[in-house]
Design an enzyme around this catalytic site. Sequence first.
Site, PDB file in Angstrom:
ATOM      1  N   HIS A 170       0.819  -1.223   0.000  1.00  0.00           N
ATOM      2  CA  HIS A 170       0.000   0.000   0.000  1.00  0.00           C
ATOM      3  C   HIS A 170       0.852   1.271   0.000  1.00  0.00           C
ATOM      4  O   HIS A 170       0.420   2.303   0.505  1.00  0.00           O
ATOM      5  CB  HIS A 170      -0.978   0.008   1.182  1.00  0.00           C
ATOM      6  N   ARG A 171       2.066   1.168  -0.506  1.00  0.00           N
ATOM      7  CA  ARG A 171       3.013   2.287  -0.579  1.00  0.00           C
ATOM      8  C   ARG A 171       3.378   2.835   0.801  1.00  0.00           C
ATOM      9  O   ARG A 171       3.765   3.980   0.958  1.00  0.00           O
ATOM     10  CB  ARG A 171       2.493   3.400  -1.493  1.00  0.00           C
TER      11      ARG A 171
END
Length: 192
Positions: A170-171
């Site tokens: 999810h970065r």
Amino acid sequence: MTDDPFALFELWYAAARASEPNDTNAMALATADADGRPSVRMVLLKGRSPEGFVFYTNRESRKAGDLDANPHAALLFHWKSQRQQIRIEGAISRVTDAESDAYFASRGRDSQLGAWASDQSRPLADRAIFEARFAEFQAKFEGQDVPRPPYWGGYRVTPDRIEFWQDRAHRLHERRLFTRTADGWTEGLLYP
């Protein structure tokens, strides 16, 4: 986990050597000229120690001119298969002639001859000129060791910052930043 950035570099570098298909030692080298204009290119890491990270080049090249005018640089290792990168920033110095001689002697003969034939960063009318120069140096050094050209040698980046970047879902990436101080290294965690 280690609090020594060089030990951590060695762990990540060993893992990259096991997983990357090509040129584990490839790194982007960013320089800036006297006017602050940046330039970046890929070079190969040829030595590493707590004193710094070493690469070799023609000292009459554009990158060498940048380093003479502004003796600071940044390096970037990116290992896609590991989803990791390491950023290094620091001062530049030339390695000794003895170090440059030793590394040059370890290169393949054609790479040694290529160092003599190349006017790195300067244009030629066509490739045939380059190939003719290579053949000229093949003949010149036939039957003898190829000496290191006087304009060819190494540079060392002595880091004052080393950042280890690890891809996360999810970065929500993780970054560990080591900063050199008078007493050693301090560490901080940075998020995205």
